[in-house]
Design a protein around this motif. Structure first.
Motif, short mmCIF file in Angstrom:
data_model
loop_
_atom_site.label_atom_id
_atom_site.label_comp_id
_atom_site.label_asym_id
_atom_site.label_seq_id
_atom_site.Cartn_x
_atom_site.Cartn_y
_atom_site.Cartn_z
N VAL A 92 55.02 -99.27 -38.87
CA VAL A 92 54.52 -97.92 -39.15
C VAL A 92 55.55 -97.18 -40.04
O VAL A 92 56.84 -97.22 -39.79
CB VAL A 92 54.82 -97.38 -37.42
N TYR A 94 56.76 -94.24 -42.82
CA TYR A 94 56.74 -92.92 -43.18
C TYR A 94 57.50 -92.81 -44.55
O TYR A 94 58.27 -93.75 -44.97
CB TYR A 94 57.50 -92.01 -42.14
N TYR A 102 56.94 -88.18 -41.12
CA TYR A 102 57.76 -88.48 -39.99
C TYR A 102 57.19 -88.13 -38.87
O TYR A 102 57.13 -88.80 -37.77
CB TYR A 102 59.28 -88.17 -40.20
N ILE A 105 54.37 -89.91 -36.76
CA ILE A 105 54.56 -91.17 -36.18
C ILE A 105 54.12 -91.37 -34.78
O ILE A 105 53.42 -92.43 -34.42
CB ILE A 105 56.10 -91.75 -36.33
N THR A 122 56.41 -103.89 -33.21
CA THR A 122 56.44 -103.06 -34.24
C THR A 122 57.52 -102.67 -34.90
O THR A 122 58.78 -102.94 -34.41
CB THR A 122 56.17 -101.42 -33.62
N LEU A 124 59.47 -99.84 -37.29
CA LEU A 124 59.42 -98.31 -37.99
C LEU A 124 60.09 -98.43 -39.41
O LEU A 124 61.07 -98.93 -39.62
CB LEU A 124 60.10 -97.22 -37.08
N GLY A 142 65.61 -91.78 -37.78
CA GLY A 142 64.74 -93.02 -37.63
C GLY A 142 65.12 -93.84 -36.67
O GLY A 142 64.37 -94.61 -36.01
N ALA A 146 63.02 -95.26 -33.22
CA ALA A 146 62.78 -96.44 -33.12
C ALA A 146 63.42 -96.96 -31.87
O ALA A 146 62.74 -97.62 -31.13
CB ALA A 146 63.38 -97.22 -34.36
N PHE A 153 63.97 -100.94 -36.78
CA PHE A 153 63.95 -99.98 -37.83
C PHE A 153 64.63 -100.38 -39.11
O PHE A 153 65.32 -101.28 -39.03
CB PHE A 153 64.78 -98.92 -37.29
#
Length: 222
Positions: A92, A94, A102, A105, A122, A124, A142, A146, A153
């Motif tokens: 995912v 950004y 962001y 998200i 996932t 980020l 971030g 996450a 992340f």
């Protein structure tokens, strides 16, 4: 080939991973850098490119990874359920220099969970970490998002290759580790075989320390 780690020739696996996020956050360049070690400074929104196949080796196993790009559909918010179908992992993405990407998200995660398995792994990804002077989203933001969403992340830069391989390899290794654990638990549930002096196997019932209840299998890839 089969998704969700079913073995082919007792060695090969195929994992489908999707790239999602707003237009122009650098998804296609992340894929190009990882798959071909290329970068396109004047690249336009992707049109028509569906996926790139890569091979990663873990514990002597050959992991074939299909990494799917949105092919420009995100510009029209027309990413279909077929894009997500069969995915066991998602990046995912950004742009750290554009806060609105962001802020989007949450919408992308909602769409991912709507069209795919809720247990998809996932990560980020805050891309364009090379843009220090125009940063609008801090690293701590971030990390916090996450952590709140149960994601890995990492900040990356497709321009200078920073953490690009690590981002893809992290998610593939996590999928593989969960799969391997699931397979191991499945084998243990069947039976425990004990060999005694004369070499004849004695089959004993599985562990009943949990009151006879079956252990829950891994969340991923079920």
């Amino acid at each position: 080939m089969a998704y969700y780690g079913e073995e082919e020739h007792s060695q090969d696996y195929l994992f489908k991973i999707v790239l999602i996020g707003d237009s122009a956050v650098g998804k296609s360049n992340l894929l190009a850098r990882f798959a071909r070690d290329e970068f396109y400074p004047n690249s336009k929104s992707t049109i028509g490119v569906e996926f790139q196949a890569q091979k990663i080796f873990i514990d002597g196993k050959e992991i074939k990874v299909q990494i799917w790009d949105t092919a420009g559909q995100e510009r029209f918010r027309a990413v279909t359920s077929a894009y997500y179908r069969g995915a066991v992992g998602a990046l995912v993405v950004y742009d750290i220099s554009r806060r609105q990407t962001y802020d989007s998200i949450g919408r992308w995660l909602s769409e991912l969970h709507t069209h795919s398995d809720m247990n998809v792994i996932t990560i980020l990804v805050g891309n364009k970490s090379d843009l220090h002077d125009t940063r609008e989203v801090g690293i701590d933001e971030g990390k916090s998002l996450a952590e709140a969403e149960g994601m890995f992340f990492m900040e990356t830069s497709a321009l200078n290759s920073s953490n690009v391989s690590s981002a893809f390899e992290t998610i593939v290794k996590e999928i593989y580790n969960i799969l391997a654990k699931r397979v191991r638990l499945s084998q243990e549930k069947k039976s425990d075989t004990v060999f005694i002096g004369n070499g004849k196997p004695v089959v004993t019932e599985g562990d009943t320390s949990d009151g006879g209840k079956k252990s829950r299998s891994s969340k991923c890839c079920s």
